[in-house]
Design a protein around this motif. Structure first.
Motif, mmCIF file in Angstrom:
data_model
loop_
_atom_site.group_PDB
_atom_site.id
_atom_site.type_symbol
_atom_site.label_atom_id
_atom_site.label_comp_id
_atom_site.label_asym_id
_atom_site.label_seq_id
_atom_site.Cartn_x
_atom_site.Cartn_y
_atom_site.Cartn_z
ATOM 1 N N HIS A 116 80.538 51.263 73.196
ATOM 2 C CA HIS A 116 80.484 52.605 72.613
ATOM 3 C C HIS A 116 79.899 53.616 73.609
ATOM 4 C CE1 HIS A 116 81.789 51.535 68.541
ATOM 5 N NE2 HIS A 116 81.182 50.392 68.777
ATOM 6 N N GLY A 117 80.386 53.531 74.841
ATOM 7 C CA GLY A 117 80.058 54.543 75.840
ATOM 8 C C GLY A 117 78.826 54.279 76.674
ATOM 9 N N SER A 171 71.858 40.030 64.279
ATOM 10 C CA SER A 171 71.474 38.821 65.015
ATOM 11 C C SER A 171 72.527 38.285 65.965
ATOM 12 C CB SER A 171 71.103 37.711 64.018
ATOM 13 O OG SER A 171 69.941 38.039 63.291
ATOM 14 N N ILE A 172 73.659 38.965 66.123
ATOM 15 C CA ILE A 172 74.727 38.416 66.954
ATOM 16 C C ILE A 172 74.349 38.504 68.430
ATOM 17 C CG2 ILE A 172 77.194 38.474 67.476
ATOM 18 C CD1 ILE A 172 76.464 37.912 64.528
ATOM 19 N N ASP A 173 74.420 37.364 69.108
ATOM 20 C CA ASP A 173 74.147 37.271 70.543
ATOM 21 C C ASP A 173 75.491 37.140 71.265
ATOM 22 O OD1 ASP A 173 72.705 36.845 72.986
ATOM 23 O OD2 ASP A 173 73.042 34.689 72.751
ATOM 24 N N ILE A 174 75.768 38.034 72.195
ATOM 25 C CA ILE A 174 77.082 38.057 72.850
ATOM 26 C C ILE A 174 77.177 36.958 73.907
ATOM 27 C CG2 ILE A 174 78.665 39.416 74.272
ATOM 28 C CD1 ILE A 174 77.509 41.921 72.955
ATOM 29 N N ASP A 175 78.024 35.974 73.621
ATOM 30 C CA ASP A 175 78.221 34.866 74.545
ATOM 31 C C ASP A 175 79.696 34.584 74.784
ATOM 32 O OD1 ASP A 175 76.972 32.901 76.198
ATOM 33 O OD2 ASP A 175 77.536 31.362 74.748
ATOM 34 N N SER A 176 80.569 35.386 74.163
ATOM 35 C CA SER A 176 82.015 35.204 74.319
ATOM 36 C C SER A 176 82.700 36.541 74.083
ATOM 37 C CB SER A 176 82.543 34.170 73.311
ATOM 38 O OG SER A 176 82.475 34.694 71.990
ATOM 39 N N GLU A 177 83.983 36.592 74.437
ATOM 40 C CA GLU A 177 84.745 37.820 74.201
ATOM 41 C C GLU A 177 84.824 38.130 72.706
ATOM 42 O OE1 GLU A 177 85.890 40.091 76.144
ATOM 43 O OE2 GLU A 177 85.583 39.158 78.106
ATOM 44 N N LEU A 178 84.937 37.095 71.886
ATOM 45 C CA LEU A 178 84.982 37.303 70.440
ATOM 46 C C LEU A 178 83.671 37.908 69.946
ATOM 47 C CD1 LEU A 178 86.512 37.018 67.792
ATOM 48 C CD2 LEU A 178 85.601 34.682 67.601
ATOM 49 N N ASP A 179 82.545 37.406 70.471
ATOM 50 C CA ASP A 179 81.244 37.984 70.116
ATOM 51 C C ASP A 179 81.205 39.469 70.470
ATOM 52 O OD1 ASP A 179 80.263 35.504 69.284
ATOM 53 O OD2 ASP A 179 79.365 35.065 71.238
ATOM 54 N N PHE A 180 81.722 39.808 71.668
ATOM 55 C CA PHE A 180 81.701 41.195 72.124
ATOM 56 C C PHE A 180 82.483 42.080 71.153
ATOM 57 C CE2 PHE A 180 82.424 44.908 74.718
ATOM 58 C CZ PHE A 180 81.305 44.979 75.539
ATOM 59 N N GLU A 181 83.659 41.617 70.762
ATOM 60 C CA GLU A 181 84.485 42.395 69.844
ATOM 61 C C GLU A 181 83.810 42.526 68.475
ATOM 62 O OE1 GLU A 181 88.454 40.923 69.613
ATOM 63 O OE2 GLU A 181 88.710 40.857 71.799
ATOM 64 N N PHE A 182 83.176 41.457 68.026
ATOM 65 C CA PHE A 182 82.507 41.477 66.728
ATOM 66 C C PHE A 182 81.337 42.456 66.747
ATOM 67 C CE2 PHE A 182 80.134 38.806 63.356
ATOM 68 C CZ PHE A 182 80.651 39.588 62.338
#
Length: 233
Positions: free
Chosen positions: A25-26, A211-222
Motif C-alpha cells: 500500500h505504497g 497475527s499474519i506473518d509473511i513467509d510466502s507470496e500467499l501470505d503477502f497477498e492475504f
C-alpha cells in the motif's frame, strides 16, 4: 523506565524475494513496524539492524533512530535470530551510551500488529514481573484433537494423546500459534538465556487478523487484503 525497540531485517529472503522492501500500500514493508513502534510512544530509540544498505536507507527515511550494520555471519539463511537481536541491542547501547530496562523486538514481516499490541505486551512484562513475553494467536488446530504425527512404522496418532478423548476441538485445552510479531525481554533474560521459553515466560494473545506473518507470496497477498480492509479502502 528505559526501553528500546529493535527491528532485524535481512536482505535475503527465500519465500518472498526482497520482502522487507516490497511495497505494501505504497510503503516498504519495514516501514510499518517502525511506525508502529514510534506510535506506541514507549521507546527511547527505534533501531533497525540489517545486512542490506537498501533496507537501512528505507528505515532511515521512515523514521528509525539508529541503523545497525548486521555482520554477514548473522544474516545467513541458517543464522538464528536471537544473536542478531543481541548484536543490535549491544550496538545500540554503545552508540547511545546507555542500557535499557525493557527490550522489544518487532518482526518486520508482521505489519498488521497495532501500537496498542506493543503497549499491551510491554505492560504485561513490566506489570507481571515476567522475564520475557511472546505473542501468539488462538490456534485453529489442536495437538489434542486434529494435529497428528506419523511414527517410523507408519502408524498415525495425535501429537498429544489426552487421557480421555475429546468429542470436539473446543473441549480440548486451549492452544496457541506463535505469530512471531512481538518479543519483549528484561535485560538479564535477553542476554542470559538462549531460549524464548523460560519458567517465567508469559503469553500475549493477539487476534488472528493482526497475527499474519509473511513467509510466502500467499501470505503477502492475504496481508495486503487485510490491510486494505483495515485502512478502509
Amino acid at each position: 523506565m528505559n526501553r528500546i525497540c529493535t527491528i532485524c531485517a535481512r536482505g535475503g529472503s527465500k519465500g518472498v524475494l526482497g520482502k522487507n522492501l516490497r511495497l505494501m500500500h505504497g510503503k516498504p514493508l519495514i516501514a510499518y513496524s517502525i511506525e508502529q513502534a514510534k506510535a506506541s510512544g514507549l521507546f527511547n530509540a527505534v533501531v533497525v539492524s540489517s545486512d542490506s544498505a537498501g533496507i537501512l536507507e528505507a528505515a532511515r527515511q521512515h523514521g528509525a533512530d539508529l541503523l545497525i550494520d548486521r555482520p554477514a555471519e548473522l544474516a545467513t539463511d541458517t543464522a538464528a535470530k536471537l544473536p542478531a537481536i543481541r548484536h543490535a541491542a549491544e550496538a545500540a547501547e554503545r552508540a547511545l551510551g546507555m542500557r535499557f530496562d525493557t527490550y522489544v523486538d518487532l518482526d518486520a514481516t508482521s505489519p498488521l500488529r497495532s501500537a496498542e499490541d506493543i503497549r499491551n505486551a510491554v505492560e504485561l512484562l513490566e506489570a507481571s514481573g515476567a522475564g520475557n513475553v511472546i505473542t501468539a494467536m488462538p490456534a485453529r488446530r489442536s495437538p489434542y484433537f486434529n494435529l497428528v504425527e506419523v511414527a517410523q512404522d507408519g502408524s498415525v496418532a495425535l501429537s498429544k494423546r489426552p487421557a480421555v478423548a475429546f468429542a470436539r476441538r473446543q473441549d480440548a485445552p486451549p492452544c496457541y500459534d506463535m505469530n512471531a510479531s512481538i518479543y519483549v525481554w528484561r535485560r538479564p533474560v535477553l542476554f542470559g538465556t538462549d531460549t524464548i521459553f523460560n519458567p517465567d515466560t508469559r503469553l500475549y494473545v493477539m487476534p488472528e487478523e493482526r497475527s499474519i506473518d509473511i513467509d510466502s507470496e500467499l501470505d503477502f497477498e492475504f496481508v495486503q487484503f487485510l490491510m486494505k480492509r483495515q485502512l478502509g479502502e
